[in-house]
Design a protein around this motif. Structure first.
Motif: not given
Length: 150
Positions: A38, A41, A46, A48, A73, A92, A95, A102, A108, A110, A112, A120
């Protein structure tokens, strides 16, 4: 693809990345998906997972592509855990739609990596829902499942 979908795909950064027409730090690719870092990130590592074929959201994916995206993933999460990045957890996340955060309208997933104190958070104010309301919600979903052709 419809005219609108074709037009959207022509302007889509993820389509360009999948076609190797835009720069990305690719981690994995096959004939169906590409996984890349990403650009913005939330934590280091992170990434995608993106289907090569343009699809705006989850409902635009066929079952086989959807299953493959989630499978890749899973593989990416496993690789992050085993990598030298030393993450302590994984989120995981999907969005799907603007109200679900999104921002790039090409499906996509994610993946992370999480680290203690990474800053976060996902905090929601929840409230226990009454059983009758839960049962009603469940029935509405069951009705939709029954009416969906597969």
């Amino acid at each position: 693809m419809t005219q609108d979908t074709t037009s959207a795909a022509q302007k889509c950064i993820f389509c360009a990345i999948a076609a190797r027409q835009a720069e990305a730090s690719v981690v994995y690719e096959d004939e169906t998906v590409v996984a890349f870092m990403d650009l913005n990130p939330v934590t280091p590592g992170h990434l995608l997972v993106v289907p090569r074929r343009h699809a705006v959201g989850l409902e635009d994916l066929d079952r086989a592509t959807s299953a493959h995206v989630w499978s890749v993933g899973h593989d990416m999460a496993r690789a992050l855990r085993r990598s030298s990045m030393a993450c302590e957890g994984i989120n995981v996340m999907l969005c799907d739609g603007e109200v679900a955060f999104q921002t790039v309208f090409h499906f996509h997933l994610h993946v992370v990596p999480r680290y203690a104190g990474d800053g976060w958070t996902l905090k929601a104010e929840t409230q226990e829902r009454e059983r009758a309301l839960l049962d009603s919600d469940a029935q509405a979903i069951k009705d939709a499942i029954a009416s969906t052709s597969r």
